[in-house]
Each structure stands twice: as C-alpha cells, then as structure tokens.
Design an enzyme around this catalytic site. Sequence first.
Site, PDB file in Angstrom:
ATOM      1  N   GLY A  69     103.222 114.456  92.203  1.00 51.07           N
ATOM      2  CA  GLY A  69     104.229 115.317  92.883  1.00 51.07           C
ATOM      3  C   GLY A  69     105.360 114.964  91.996  1.00 51.07           C
ATOM      4  N   ASP A  82     109.717 117.097  95.142  1.00 54.38           N
ATOM      5  CA  ASP A  82     108.644 117.211  96.282  1.00 54.38           C
ATOM      6  C   ASP A  82     108.955 116.103  97.181  1.00 54.38           C
ATOM      7  OD1 ASP A  82     107.692 119.233  95.047  1.00 54.38           O
ATOM      8  OD2 ASP A  82     106.066 118.218  94.066  1.00 54.38           O
ATOM      9  N   SER A  85     109.318 109.847  95.517  1.00 53.27           N
ATOM     10  CA  SER A  85     109.938 108.530  95.684  1.00 53.27           C
ATOM     11  C   SER A  85     110.414 108.223  97.422  1.00 53.27           C
ATOM     12  CB  SER A  85     111.251 108.450  95.194  1.00 53.27           C
ATOM     13  OG  SER A  85     111.287 109.396  93.897  1.00 53.27           O
ATOM     14  N   THR A 138     103.403 107.515  88.916  1.00 56.93           N
ATOM     15  CA  THR A 138     103.587 108.120  87.400  1.00 56.93           C
ATOM     16  C   THR A 138     104.685 109.262  87.900  1.00 56.93           C
ATOM     17  OG1 THR A 138     101.806 109.585  87.780  1.00 56.93           O
ATOM     18  CG2 THR A 138     101.312 107.214  86.661  1.00 56.93           C
ATOM     19  N   GLY A 196     105.907 112.564  87.442  1.00 57.07           N
ATOM     20  CA  GLY A 196     105.283 113.882  87.618  1.00 57.07           C
ATOM     21  C   GLY A 196     105.327 115.105  86.392  1.00 57.07           C
ATOM     22  N   LEU A 253      74.609  82.552  53.646  1.00 57.01           N
ATOM     23  CA  LEU A 253      73.763  81.979  54.491  1.00 57.01           C
ATOM     24  C   LEU A 253      73.780  82.537  56.079  1.00 57.01           C
ATOM     25  CD1 LEU A 253      75.068  78.123  54.118  1.00 57.01           C
ATOM     26  CD2 LEU A 253      72.617  79.266  53.465  1.00 57.01           C
ATOM     27  N   LYS A 303      78.611  87.657  56.664  1.00 62.07           N
ATOM     28  CA  LYS A 303      77.949  88.768  55.989  1.00 62.07           C
ATOM     29  C   LYS A 303      78.329  90.278  56.862  1.00 62.07           C
ATOM     30  CE  LYS A 303      73.927  87.301  55.247  1.00 62.07           C
ATOM     31  NZ  LYS A 303      73.879  85.981  56.056  1.00 62.07           N
ATOM     32  N   SER A 304      77.870  90.125  57.940  1.00 63.02           N
ATOM     33  CA  SER A 304      77.845  91.508  58.748  1.00 63.02           C
ATOM     34  C   SER A 304      79.014  91.603  59.329  1.00 63.02           C
ATOM     35  CB  SER A 304      76.629  91.166  60.100  1.00 63.02           C
ATOM     36  OG  SER A 304      75.463  90.895  59.619  1.00 63.02           O
ATOM     37  N   SER A 327      69.482  87.003  51.547  1.00 62.55           N
ATOM     38  CA  SER A 327      68.701  87.134  50.078  1.00 62.55           C
ATOM     39  C   SER A 327      68.971  85.891  49.295  1.00 62.55           C
ATOM     40  CB  SER A 327      69.390  88.249  49.405  1.00 62.55           C
ATOM     41  OG  SER A 327      70.781  88.495  49.545  1.00 62.55           O
TER      42      SER A 327
HETATM   43  S1  ADX Z   1      66.347  87.220  53.814  1.00 67.01           S
HETATM   44  O1  ADX Z   1      66.101  85.938  53.502  1.00 67.01           O
HETATM   45  O2  ADX Z   1      64.890  88.120  53.832  1.00 67.01           O
HETATM   46  O3  ADX Z   1      67.101  87.866  53.121  1.00 67.01           O
HETATM   47  P1  ADX Z   1      67.165  88.253  56.098  1.00 67.01           P
HETATM   48  O4  ADX Z   1      68.713  88.625  55.848  1.00 67.01           O
HETATM   49  O5  ADX Z   1      66.694  89.670  56.107  1.00 67.01           O
HETATM   50  O6  ADX Z   1      66.797  87.244  55.495  1.00 67.01           O
HETATM   51  O7  ADX Z   1      67.163  87.994  57.609  1.00 67.01           O
HETATM   52  C1  ADX Z   1      67.712  86.743  58.002  1.00 67.01           C
HETATM   53  C2  ADX Z   1      67.922  86.881  59.403  1.00 67.01           C
HETATM   54  O8  ADX Z   1      66.620  86.381  60.261  1.00 67.01           O
HETATM   55  C3  ADX Z   1      68.797  85.493  59.839  1.00 67.01           C
HETATM   56  O9  ADX Z   1      70.129  86.285  60.163  1.00 67.01           O
HETATM   57  C4  ADX Z   1      68.218  85.284  61.093  1.00 67.01           C
HETATM   58  O10 ADX Z   1      69.048  85.925  62.305  1.00 67.01           O
HETATM   59  C5  ADX Z   1      66.756  85.592  61.098  1.00 67.01           C
HETATM   60  N1  ADX Z   1      65.926  84.466  60.984  1.00 67.01           N
HETATM   61  C6  ADX Z   1      64.803  83.758  61.833  1.00 67.01           C
HETATM   62  N2  ADX Z   1      64.183  82.928  60.969  1.00 67.01           N
HETATM   63  C7  ADX Z   1      64.817  82.762  59.793  1.00 67.01           C
HETATM   64  C8  ADX Z   1      64.840  81.803  59.067  1.00 67.01           C
HETATM   65  N3  ADX Z   1      63.800  80.916  58.997  1.00 67.01           N
HETATM   66  N4  ADX Z   1      65.596  81.552  57.880  1.00 67.01           N
HETATM   67  C9  ADX Z   1      66.632  82.654  57.864  1.00 67.01           C
HETATM   68  N5  ADX Z   1      66.910  83.547  58.940  1.00 67.01           N
HETATM   69  C10 ADX Z   1      66.149  83.535  59.822  1.00 67.01           C
END
Ligand code: ADX
Length: 614
Positions: free
Chosen positions: A19, A23, A26, A97, A99, A445, A450-451, A518
Amino acid sequence: MAEGNPQAPRDLLRFITAGSVDDGKSTLIGRLLHDTNSIFQDQLVSLLAALNSNGTHGIDFSLVTDGLRAEREQGITIDVAYRYFATARRKFIIADTPGHEQYTRNMATGASTASLAVLLVDAHKGLLKQTNRHTVIAWLLGIRDFAVVINKMDLVGFREEVFRRIERDFTQFVSKLGLAQLHFVPACARDGDNVVHRSERTPWFQGPSLLEHLETVTIDANHHPGQFRLPVQYVIRDAAGSRRYAGQVASGVVRRGDPVLMTPSGRTTHVASIRLGDEEMECAFAPQSVSLALDEAADIGRGDLLVDPSAPTLLSRRFAAMLLWMSSQPLVIGRPYLIKHTTRQVCGSVVRLQFVLDPTTLDRRPASTLALNEFGEVEIEGHQPLYADPYTQNRVTGSFIVIDPNTNETLAAGMISGQATSSNGDVAPATSLATGGLTVWFTGLSSAGKSSISQALYEKLWARGYKVESLDGDIVRQHLSKDLGFSKHDRDENIRRIGFVAELLTRNGVIVLVSAISPYCAVRDEVRKRIGNFLEVYVNAPLAICEQRDVKGLYKRARAGDLHHFTGLDDPYEPPEAPDIECHTERETLAESTAKVLDAVDRWLALREARSAP
Ligand code: ADX
C-alpha cells in the site's frame, strides 16, 4: 532442541505490507508496533535467541532476509525494511517495501519469504490499480493469505456499505486468480480502530482486529512443509575424514536412516547422520543449515540436490516459468544467460515469451520482450537439466534468477510453473564456427581441477554466444564408456571414444571441452592428430595437493585398498611434454586458470580467423 521440531517455525508469521504512504501504511505499522510495544523489546531478544537455537550460528539474519538473497549477492539494491515484533501468542516479521510501481522488485523480494500480505486500501478512494498490482505480485510470489485493511474509515463515517463494497470488489478480483484466504478489517489506523483493539465505532463488524487475525491465522495453510529437499552448498570432511554434505534444508524434514535420492546420479542412499553445528540430530527441517553423512560414498558436490525419493523433483532442460524482469536492459530471446537455481548455476536462454501479464487487469498480451518490472510467462532452456519443483510447491527449488554472464547483473527473478509443454521454441542459434570448432582437452590427476576450469570456461564461451559442449570423463563413464574399467587398455579405449565424439562436434563448429585424466601420452597424441583443431591443457597440481582435496573421496578409498589402479597412486600418469597451456592449480585461483585458457582459446580463434581471411 536436539530432537528437532518440524513445527517450530509455525509460531513465527512473516508477512508483507503493501500500500502506499497515502493509504496510511506507515501509520498502520507504527500502530502495530506501538500498541504491542510493551513486550516488544523482550520478545525481540527471545525471538533472536529462538532463531539461534534453531541451529544457526550467532544471529542469523538470513532467516529474515533470505528469499532472493542470491539476487542481492549479485549487486542489486533491494529496499526492504524488515521489522520484528511479538505478542504473547506469536512472533512476527514484517517485510515493508516502498509501494510505488517502480518498486515491484522490492515487493517481490519481501513477498518471496512471506506467508501473508497485509494490503491497505483507502476507504475513501476504494480499490486502486495499485492494489490490484500488489495483489498480483504477492500472488505470483506464492502468497495465498490476504488481510485487507480498509483504512481511513473515519473519512467515510464508518459506513458499513463502503466497507462491503470494497470487500465485494476485492473478492471478485482475487477469484480471477484462484483460491485464497481473505480477511477484511475496517480500520482507522491513525486512531487505532481495529488494528490491535476492536473498535466501538464499527459495531456492525464482528470480526477480529488485524492483530487478532494475524495472531490466529493458520500459517502456511497453502505451504505445507513440503517434501525434503536439500541443495548441497559444500562438501566438508570431518575429523575422521568422512565426507559430509552441508546446506540449508529448503523444505521438508529428514530423519536419520531416511532414504535420499541424489541428483544428478538418480541413485538412492540413506542418511547416516545429521549434524547441526557439532550436535548430532535425529532429524532436520527447513530452514536449518545442517550437514548430512550418507551411507554410500557419493560423488556429489555443490549444486547437487538431496531429495525425498518418494517425491522426486521435475527433471528437465526446458521449463515454463513466470519471470519478473528487474533490469533496464530488456529481455533478448535466445541470448545466453546464466540461470542460478538453488546452489547451482547453468547456462541457458529464454527461448519463448508466451505473454506479458498486466497485473492491474490480468490481461495477457503478446510481446517480443520484457521491460523493467514487467511480468511474463516464458520458456527457459538450460544447457544442463534443472532439478526443480513448481514454485507453488516449493519456493526454493521453484525459483531462480537470471544473470547477465557478461556484466554479472541480475536481470530477472523466475518462478517455475512446470515443465515446458512445447517441444521446440524460437531458439536463436548460438554461433557455430564456420571453419570448424576446437577441442580443448584438459588432462591431469583426479582432483587437479579439470572439471572446475572446464565448467568456468564453458560459461565464458557460452556468454560470448559460441556453441560449446562439454565431455567430462566422469559423465562419459556413466554412458558412452559404461562398460570400461581402468586398465591401460580400457583407459585408452575411453579416450578414443571421447576423441571420436569430440572430433564430430569439432567438425561441426562446436568448441568441445574435454576433461578426462587421460594418463597416457600416446593415445592423447593420437587423438590430437585426428582432431587437428586442438589445445592441450595440462591441469597440474602435485599429487599431495590432489589427495588433500580428494573432491570425491576416492584417494582415501584407494589408500584404504578399496580401489585399485588409481591414477597417481598405483597407476601411472604421464604428464604432457609440451602442453599448449599449463595450469598450476595449487597456486592459481580458478579465475586465473580459466582466464589463462580463455586467453589461449581467443588467440587460437583469432589466428585461425587471420589465416582463413581472403
Ligand atoms: S581416464 O583415465 O580414462 O581418462 P576418466 O577421466 O575417464 O579416466 O575417469 C576418471 C574418473 O573415474 C576419476 O575422476 C574418478 O572419479 C573415477 N575413478 C574410478 N576409479 C578410478 C581409478 N582407478 N583411477 C582413476 N580414476 C578413477
């Protein structure tokens, strides 16, 4: 409190007042506070103490200011004053708030946590457009309880027919919206008639005063406590090294031993323990901030959701929603935006504007954009699915905000109506690169980052309008590589499959972000040669750091002998010899690493453009 009491918040009523100053808003609030003042100070202290014992640390003002808190984090100034008062029967929080029409977003913010709206109508002027507007905003924000104070009755000689006419008009207007609980009070706030004490000047009115009504109204008749939902805010590790999932319970109750469903995996596990601070609890309920331990080691993190498996959330990339546009920069259909939903952020766009709603007449008109303070029904498409509820069922998992990815400005607040009904929209295509895309390959590793970098980069590229796709080892292993393990043979096969998909996408002008451990040089080089348009990013963090982070708790399991061939421990990792980019995540921030990769992508694209220029 250790047992927890799901009913506890019920002696607290949050309401919004709407309001204009004219109105008498307050004056009314002043009256309420003044006439209950004798107990106000004491009760305020005990109110805060009660909130405190509900499990918050110190005085948690978020209990009164949460709602669209995320939106405030985004830098919008919201002008809402919260006031507290209490009577012997109940405690109250008023969201007050300004009005004026311009302040729609203030009102929306206040209404987002309120269960009732006190609407002021000047008896002399009757229902105004503005009253309708306020009612609709409150309605859209989920309020179904309205206390309509017909004020300045002294100006109309306390005549019953004036009161009845406004009562009739308002009831009729609200009936167009749907079912609501309405209570009308004839008042003269200045003199206190029917505000706290019943007035002798309205002998024809038998109902309770405003305060009596506020003290006795059933709170949240339409907001049942709801099904259990807990958006995970962060993962913590306790002294024993086990993982706990912390966050604020958005709705419902959870007890030790209850089954919970985890998104995005869809798997169900059980609650092993509940902690509120350091205290072990039997149960937790909204809005407590707690941490849960689960029976099964789970791969979940910030942005994931724990829910009652008997009432799962909707799951879709495409939602219908009501948007309140809060920026002077108008909506652009198809433009990349960020959608912040609970603790999660996804890339998405508005793909369709169904109509703009006129809150004074409830008329719907077609439109091609939304301007500041306009309400529009839209369809939103996210790059990833949202785990959501309709707003009418859950104000937390049913709401989101829209952010401009370039400026970080909050553009809109959204209320999810449900899953989108139409299957295709007028989606403005994202820019694909005519001469082919690019694969950005993150290797490193587990827990190196990475993600995280990939996700942050995704948002940046998405904001620029590129077609971008992500291939994450963890996700790929749930689908495309479900049959594979972690032997050298299987890992190489996994990388070849990811490489195959990345190649197809790259060929079609997409920027593909791959994140996979990888570990082997040879297969990485093989994939790189096949794809051609390729940048290799080595996400480098010392093993000790990765193990300390242990984002998914896998190092711990590997050390305990539960997992074998774990990269970095009893399986090799071959670092790239000449990566295009190297991120040292133990000494760079996420933003720094992301900027580094983005810069390399920019340079790569610019170079290619220069080469392909005639
Ligand atoms: S990759 O080695 O084939 O590149 P990728 O990245 O697809 O691996 O999957 C790795 C994910 O799998 C890791 O982030 C982890 O969550 C899971 N994981 C389960 N077991 C393993 C293992 N023995 N070594 C590495 N990662 C594993």
